[in-house]
Scaffold this motif. Sequence first.
Motif: not given
Length: 349
Positions: A20-30, A236-242
């Motif tokens: 949920v915290r990672a889903n708040d806003g934007y972050a660089p990909a890959y 994964l492009s949205k790697h931050r969720y990993l």
Amino acid sequence: MHFASDNTGPVHPKVMEALVRANDGYAPAYASEALAADVTAQVRTLFEAPEAMVHLVVSGTAANSLLLASHTSPWDTVFCARTAHINTDELNAPEFFSGGAKLTTVPTEDGKMMPDDLRKAIEGEETRDLHGPSRGPVSLTQTTEAGTVYSLDELTALTSVARDYGLKVHMDGARFANALVKLGCSPADMTWRAGVDMVSLGGTKNGLMGVEAAVLFDPAKSREFELRRKRGAHLLSKHRYLAAQMNAYLTDGLWLKMASAANAACRRLADGLRSTPGANLMYHYQTNIAFARLPRAAHRRLMASGAEYHLWDATLDGGPEDEALAARFVTDWSARDEDTDRFMEVLRG
């Protein structure tokens, strides 16, 4: 009474909170987000390996296959236990990702390869000049598919055999944490200090939604792994969720707490089975997996009551009701004592 697999259990709430915290806003990909760098630092500290490279993927199959492919030529063969996940449950993925390398299987005792058997398997390959495969890496599974654990001495004995032939050593660590808490040693002791070159640090079976860390102790192989991961459609492009999952996993020892809980739950179940007439434990139970033989009638009674587990090389159809059928029971971090106690009540009639 959920004992089918540690894959079937829930995600730990702290991991969900991290997502949920990672889903708040934007972050660089890959994998270029700051959290990915934090996870790399965490894993390096954990393994006492400041040069180790860490790459996240969504499955154990991807982690094992990409690690092995990064150290295996298409004309090589990988040495592994006959029961290894890469041999029995990954649909030739290691062969596919390596471009055609084969697997040479080694017999097991109590779920574990023995040094003499490994040496014999290695000696049996690279004997036909251009007509047979070259010797490739050795793959060990810790915890084994039988729920047993290699001691540090046993690991060192196997990696020493591999070193005698100049071979790299891979560790399938899908249940790495369960083995670690059983041995009470450090991650470094169970890997690079024992002669392991690369390891898949499992998380999915231990309370994560879906992430494994591929850890390479030789940073020179990192670039190849990255290229293979991208080419194999596992970046994964949205790697931050990993990264968010792995970060939560390693923070404040959560991963070890969950593994300890899973092991304790299986110990309660195994102790109950051991004390029940007609139930016979198989293998030398050590972690969160136990195998046992129960009469067919007992299996019918348990499954009719809602117990979930897998029969092993057997079916309920046909045969006498007193015939002993093998089954596998696996516990996860969320297993409840009351469910195990209910299982034993039903089993004992």
